[in-house]
Design a protein around this motif. Sequence first.
Motif, PDB file in Angstrom:
ATOM      1  N   ARG A 197       1.037  -0.759  -0.180  1.00 40.16           N
ATOM      2  CA  ARG A 197      -0.288  -0.252   0.079  1.00 40.16           C
ATOM      3  C   ARG A 197       1.583   1.381   0.370  1.00 40.16           C
ATOM      4  NH1 ARG A 197      -4.671   0.366   4.539  1.00 40.16           N
ATOM      5  NH2 ARG A 197      -5.552   1.983   2.343  1.00 40.16           N
ATOM      6  N   LEU A 198       2.375   1.371   0.792  1.00 41.19           N
ATOM      7  CA  LEU A 198       2.661   2.668   0.568  1.00 41.19           C
ATOM      8  C   LEU A 198       3.480   2.731  -0.545  1.00 41.19           C
ATOM      9  CD1 LEU A 198       4.460   2.179   3.955  1.00 41.19           C
ATOM     10  CD2 LEU A 198       3.494   4.015   3.626  1.00 41.19           C
ATOM     11  N   THR A 199       4.356   1.972  -1.323  1.00 47.56           N
ATOM     12  CA  THR A 199       5.161   1.713  -2.290  1.00 47.56           C
ATOM     13  C   THR A 199       3.326   2.295  -3.838  1.00 47.56           C
ATOM     14  OG1 THR A 199       6.278   0.026  -1.848  1.00 47.56           O
ATOM     15  CG2 THR A 199       6.220   0.239  -4.350  1.00 47.56           C
ATOM     16  N   GLU A 200       2.110   1.947  -3.753  1.00 43.62           N
ATOM     17  CA  GLU A 200       1.425   2.098  -4.594  1.00 43.62           C
ATOM     18  C   GLU A 200       1.208   3.356  -3.986  1.00 43.62           C
ATOM     19  OE1 GLU A 200       0.279   0.431  -7.237  1.00 43.62           O
ATOM     20  OE2 GLU A 200       0.438  -1.044  -6.851  1.00 43.62           O
ATOM     21  N   SER A 201       1.229   4.128  -3.314  1.00 43.83           N
ATOM     22  CA  SER A 201       0.458   5.303  -2.891  1.00 43.83           C
ATOM     23  C   SER A 201       1.250   5.834  -3.356  1.00 43.83           C
ATOM     24  CB  SER A 201       0.491   5.554  -1.052  1.00 43.83           C
ATOM     25  OG  SER A 201      -0.450   4.733  -0.872  1.00 43.83           O
ATOM     26  N   ALA A 202       3.216   5.476  -2.532  1.00 46.93           N
ATOM     27  CA  ALA A 202       3.960   6.608  -4.016  1.00 46.93           C
ATOM     28  C   ALA A 202       3.992   6.080  -5.272  1.00 46.93           C
ATOM     29  CB  ALA A 202       5.020   6.140  -2.693  1.00 46.93           C
ATOM     30  N   ARG A 203       3.629   4.992  -5.627  1.00 48.06           N
ATOM     31  CA  ARG A 203       3.750   5.866  -7.498  1.00 48.06           C
ATOM     32  C   ARG A 203       2.369   6.600  -7.474  1.00 48.06           C
ATOM     33  NH1 ARG A 203       0.375   4.383 -10.465  1.00 48.06           N
ATOM     34  NH2 ARG A 203      -1.320   3.297  -8.634  1.00 48.06           N
ATOM     35  N   ASP A 244      -6.651   3.319  -1.885  1.00 47.62           N
ATOM     36  CA  ASP A 244      -7.807   4.218  -1.301  1.00 47.62           C
ATOM     37  C   ASP A 244      -6.091   4.796  -0.162  1.00 47.62           C
ATOM     38  OD1 ASP A 244      -9.463   3.075  -1.760  1.00 47.62           O
ATOM     39  OD2 ASP A 244     -10.059   0.951  -0.886  1.00 47.62           O
ATOM     40  N   PRO A 245      -6.426   6.010   0.563  1.00 45.78           N
ATOM     41  CA  PRO A 245      -5.625   7.349   1.127  1.00 45.78           C
ATOM     42  C   PRO A 245      -5.488   6.046   2.612  1.00 45.78           C
ATOM     43  CG  PRO A 245      -7.478   8.123   0.598  1.00 45.78           C
ATOM     44  CD  PRO A 245      -7.942   7.218   0.606  1.00 45.78           C
ATOM     45  N   LEU A 246      -4.210   5.522   3.084  1.00 43.97           N
ATOM     46  CA  LEU A 246      -3.822   5.612   3.924  1.00 43.97           C
ATOM     47  C   LEU A 246      -4.039   6.438   5.712  1.00 43.97           C
ATOM     48  CD1 LEU A 246      -0.412   4.642   3.049  1.00 43.97           C
ATOM     49  CD2 LEU A 246      -1.313   2.597   3.765  1.00 43.97           C
ATOM     50  N   PRO A 247      -4.435   5.986   6.329  1.00 45.83           N
ATOM     51  CA  PRO A 247      -4.465   6.460   7.854  1.00 45.83           C
ATOM     52  C   PRO A 247      -3.412   8.054   8.008  1.00 45.83           C
ATOM     53  CG  PRO A 247      -4.508   3.644   8.694  1.00 45.83           C
ATOM     54  CD  PRO A 247      -4.244   3.905   7.373  1.00 45.83           C
ATOM     55  N   GLY A 248      -4.153   8.619   8.535  1.00 47.90           N
ATOM     56  CA  GLY A 248      -3.095   9.478   8.474  1.00 47.90           C
ATOM     57  C   GLY A 248      -1.550   9.495   9.016  1.00 47.90           C
TER      58      GLY A 248
END
Length: 688
Positions: free
Chosen positions: A448-454, A466-470
Amino acid sequence: MARKTATMEAGTGAPVERVPGLERLPAGPALFVGRRTELAALRAAAARPAEGRSPVLVLAGRPGSGRTALAVRFAVTVAGQYPDGVLFARLSAPDGGRVPPARAARRLLEQLGADTADVPLPGGAGDGRDDPACVALRAALAGRRVLLVLDDVRDAGQLWPLLADEPGCLVLATTAGPLTGIEDIDPVILGGLDRTAAAELLGDLVGGTRIGCDPVGAADLAEACGSQPAALRLMAGRLRGKPELAVTEAAKELLRAVAEAGKAEPDRAPAKDPEGAKESAEPAAQPAGKGKGKRGAVVTASEPAAAVAPPAEPARDPAAWVRPGPEPAEPVPVPDNDPLVGAFTLAYAGLTAAQARMLRALTLAPAQSADPRTASALVGCPAPEAATTLAALAERELLAEEPPAADGTARYRVPGRLHPRLVRLREREDRPAEIELARARLLERLVRLTESARSLLDPSEGAGPDPLPGPLRLKSAAHAREWLLGERDPLLGAVADAIGQGDLDGSAGRLVTALLRSLPLTGAAAPADLHQLHELVLTVAERHGRPRRASAALLNLGDLQAAAGRWEQASGHYRAALEHARTADDEALYARALEGAAGCHRALGDAVRAADWYGRALGVRQSMGDQAAEARLLARVAEAHAAQRRFDEADREYRASLSVLRRIGDERGREAVAAALAELRERVSAGW
């Protein structure tokens, strides 16, 4: 409780705060005491004139002796003499695994700002002086004044490929065992702290009043700890956590814990070599054969700095720098009767259940390094709670603080000296299902972190996950890039470990895919990292009988080798891809593999085979109705014919390519092929 920080001794040369790379060094303990003799010996050795190659200083000590902290202190004091920067690399993992010198060389090159995309891929294990990355590092160091700090070196075979022919650089290596084979080094061996320094350390960590009121108890505790910094710090953490505990009683507790650990340790693996184990209990193994090198002096804690041998002219011939040594040694263990074991046992017993669980779980973290993002996934708790637990463990001296992440997030590492025992505790106290669940949660968090970075780096690819928690969220594209590059090694390690164990291939495969999509967006994706990821894809594909995916992975590996100009290796990958594509009955992959192999023959100057393989690929593309590929391959066949001086055949294939391009309306392609045909005819007319 506030802690004192000892005053740094300034070196000569450029101001320390302006030397690039100091931030790469481990944070080290906030308090540093003693070691004046050893620091003086290191400074004296570093001041000697050098010729031929970078001088090497070796700092040896048993686990818990504080060798890394001393190396960092020395590096800071002399950094001003090396204005081109400070480089740092660990050459062993916390679990004792050996880091190949090629991998270390690539990371050091990146720290120098070199473009590793131009460094060819390794051809084998990456252990030799001729490895492309090691060669590139030595070339990059030429003419520079750089300080290289290489921590936890396992054997001389890791060190000598990194030694540059540049006397202006300095290499400082820390080790727990002997580095036999490298000539012209002055090992400095660490024993325990002297009595005054041990008392000062306890006083500053626990509180001067508490220690000062019981000097006999403080002396007893220091003696029970063997005056080892790590054991003293663990016991200081225990005293801070138990204000009611008397210093004298803490010393007695430690002696009992050491005695009990020496009598029975049922989960301990039997030693392979009793004699070797006995030797490892000594303060430290001699890093270089005493009396065998040109400067075989050994400086220990009890020797004055003046005992260092006088300077001698270094060997000029590179072949004389290294003698053939033994196979890489096993990691130096911490004996059961070591005070460090007893201090750890007491510290661990004083943890809450949540803290103990977190500490055990961190041995599953990539490279045993974690921040609240990864630690919370391992134990299944909110990130703020994980941050509090991590800080509490660091306060107990059970975790080492790492340099913070790009966004200032605190990061911690399980010390290598504690890792083996924590693994045994984890295996004994945690159920296998719990361990597997923790690993699965970690992999999914990293995905999830890697996909968020992409998605932050390339919003055009569509909506992100989906956004990760704050507290877990990456804030911007710059933050995403820094996170990916800063966590690249742990991410690659997590994938390799998961695929190596083979029980979480689904999550590991998603992380590989996410990394392959994300790392190139940083603009700093090293071909060696992409090569490793595609090899992992191949491993999973072959394990699960997926020939289509295996063929695609092999094609990507072939493309990376071809881009590096390693045509023989690329050809082997393309041929292997052919077999998998045939099994999968995938014509597109089959044609691509044929074309890749043909390109290798062309680059190697074998025009006959190139024409044959291009022709086979052409037949497959024609059967598929892929006219764009058909036109391209007709031009390739024409080039191969021209190289064989078969000009009529070349002319015919060029004209066939033009016909296809005209039919599909590719004007740019028509211009390129028409220009090639005109050049061919002009050369033939000129008597070529």
